[in-house]
Design a protein around this motif. Structure first.
Motif, PDB file in Angstrom:
ATOM      1  N   PHE A 156       0.613  -1.209  -0.083  1.00 25.61           N
ATOM      2  CA  PHE A 156       0.100  -0.165  -0.046  1.00 25.61           C
ATOM      3  C   PHE A 156       0.791   1.134  -0.123  1.00 25.61           C
ATOM      4  O   PHE A 156       1.804   1.161   0.723  1.00 25.61           O
TER       5      PHE A 156
ATOM      6  N   LEU B  18       0.082   5.053   1.246  1.00 19.46           N
ATOM      7  CA  LEU B  18      -0.880   5.545   1.802  1.00 19.46           C
ATOM      8  C   LEU B  18      -0.537   7.309   1.751  1.00 19.46           C
ATOM      9  O   LEU B  18       0.634   7.509   2.225  1.00 19.46           O
TER      10      LEU B  18
ATOM     11  N   LEU C  94     -12.398   5.650   4.390  1.00 18.29           N
ATOM     12  CA  LEU C  94     -11.288   6.512   4.362  1.00 18.29           C
ATOM     13  C   LEU C  94     -11.602   7.913   4.803  1.00 18.29           C
ATOM     14  O   LEU C  94     -10.419   8.694   4.628  1.00 18.29           O
TER      15      LEU C  94
ATOM     16  N   LEU D 216      -8.394   1.225   9.608  1.00 18.77           N
ATOM     17  CA  LEU D 216      -7.544  -0.099   9.527  1.00 18.77           C
ATOM     18  C   LEU D 216      -8.534  -1.099   8.894  1.00 18.77           C
ATOM     19  O   LEU D 216      -8.256  -1.895   7.950  1.00 18.77           O
TER      20      LEU D 216
ATOM     21  N   LEU E 119      -8.476  -0.596   5.193  1.00 22.16           N
ATOM     22  CA  LEU E 119      -7.215  -1.261   4.598  1.00 22.16           C
ATOM     23  C   LEU E 119      -7.269  -2.725   4.533  1.00 22.16           C
ATOM     24  O   LEU E 119      -7.108  -3.379   3.473  1.00 22.16           O
ATOM     25  N   GLU E 120      -7.807  -3.232   5.547  1.00 25.21           N
ATOM     26  CA  GLU E 120      -7.701  -4.716   5.589  1.00 25.21           C
ATOM     27  C   GLU E 120      -8.683  -5.297   4.676  1.00 25.21           C
ATOM     28  O   GLU E 120      -8.405  -6.186   3.991  1.00 25.21           O
TER      29      GLU E 120
ATOM     30  N   LEU F  81      -9.480  -3.943   1.991  1.00 22.57           N
ATOM     31  CA  LEU F  81      -8.522  -3.711   0.518  1.00 22.57           C
ATOM     32  C   LEU F  81      -7.569  -4.940   0.390  1.00 22.57           C
ATOM     33  O   LEU F  81      -7.225  -5.325  -0.644  1.00 22.57           O
ATOM     34  N   ALA F  82      -6.589  -5.199   1.293  1.00 23.07           N
ATOM     35  CA  ALA F  82      -5.628  -6.052   1.665  1.00 23.07           C
ATOM     36  C   ALA F  82      -6.423  -7.605   1.154  1.00 23.07           C
ATOM     37  O   ALA F  82      -5.478  -8.266   0.375  1.00 23.07           O
TER      38      ALA F  82
ATOM     39  N   VAL G 180      -3.510   4.423  -2.131  1.00 23.99           N
ATOM     40  CA  VAL G 180      -4.804   4.881  -1.524  1.00 23.99           C
ATOM     41  C   VAL G 180      -4.620   6.482  -1.079  1.00 23.99           C
ATOM     42  O   VAL G 180      -3.419   6.698  -0.408  1.00 23.99           O
TER      43      VAL G 180
ATOM     44  N   ILE H  33      -4.949   8.010   8.336  1.00 23.86           N
ATOM     45  CA  ILE H  33      -3.561   7.250   7.996  1.00 23.86           C
ATOM     46  C   ILE H  33      -2.661   6.954   9.397  1.00 23.86           C
ATOM     47  O   ILE H  33      -2.372   6.140   9.515  1.00 23.86           O
TER      48      ILE H  33
ATOM     49  N   HIS I 281       1.256  -5.445   3.761  1.00 19.07           N
ATOM     50  CA  HIS I 281       0.526  -6.530   4.641  1.00 19.07           C
ATOM     51  C   HIS I 281       0.696  -7.635   4.251  1.00 19.07           C
ATOM     52  O   HIS I 281       0.532  -8.341   3.013  1.00 19.07           O
TER      53      HIS I 281
ATOM     54  N   TRP J 190       1.203  -6.082   9.661  1.00 17.25           N
ATOM     55  CA  TRP J 190       1.566  -5.144   8.861  1.00 17.25           C
ATOM     56  C   TRP J 190       3.039  -4.602   9.013  1.00 17.25           C
ATOM     57  O   TRP J 190       3.666  -4.790  10.041  1.00 17.25           O
TER      58      TRP J 190
END
Length: 194
Positions: free
Chosen positions: A6, A8, A83, A123, A126-127, A129-130, A140, A147, A172, A178
């Protein structure tokens, strides 16, 4: 090893940033300096091939993402409400001083989203997306406090403020979690194979 990488990136500068006003979830647009920061960010990001670009729907992040994506020959895939920046309640639009102090309460400001809630929301996005982009590279564009708090929770560190349009690169792994490689454009790790 299945790493998802990622970038960020905090949006570029706004007039409220320049005036040191709390923005939070108030939708303040980029200023000309912010647009230049977005264009400048392309150079740091061009060394990677990105599989997707996503952003916060707030205009300052959305425009930053659009500028960066165009500079990389990409387009923004979607805007994710998870986000959006931390809401600061009655403190939004205020600068340090008596007015801001008047809405301060233990742990934040009247009507503000808690740091814990912001970290969990950021988070969580983001998870998600992961999971969706496992083993790929995701760019992102979001907001500084979101962030920072998400990275604090993800890495167990307490990080300083996130700079406008600086590279923050995090990896990730589904088992190992992470790992932060770059923060505010500075390398923290000797090298992660991606």
């Amino acid at each position: 090893m299945t790493l998802t990488t990622f970038a960020l990136v905090r949006h570029g500068q706004t007039d409220w940033n320049a005036q040191r006003r709390l923005q939070g979830s108030t939708d303040i647009p980029l200023n000309e300096i912010g647009r230049g920061q977005a264009r400048d960010a392309v150079a740091a990001l061009a060394g990677y091939e990105w599989d997707t670009v996503v952003s916060s729907p707030l205009s300052r992040a959305a425009e930053t993402a659009d500028v960066i994506a165009a500079g990389l020959g990409l387009s923004v895939a979607r805007r994710l409400p998870g986000l959006i920046e931390r809401g600061y309640g009655k403190a939004e639009g205020l600068q340090a001083g008596p007015e801001l102090d008047a809405v301060r309460i233990p742990g934040g400001f009247e009507g503000a989203e808690s740091e814990e809630s912001t970290a969990a929301r950021g988070l969580g996005a983001l998870e998600d997306l992961a999971e969706e982009f496992r083993g790929r590279r995701v760019l992102v564009v979001a907001h500084g406090t979101l962030i920072r708090l998400a990275l604090d929770r993800a890495t167990g560190r307490t990080l300083p403020s996130v700079e406008n349009a600086a590279l923050n690169l995090v990896h990730h792994h589904p088992v190992d979690g992470w790992e932060l490689e770059f923060f505010n454009g500075e390398r923290l790790l000797a090298g992660v194979e991606v």
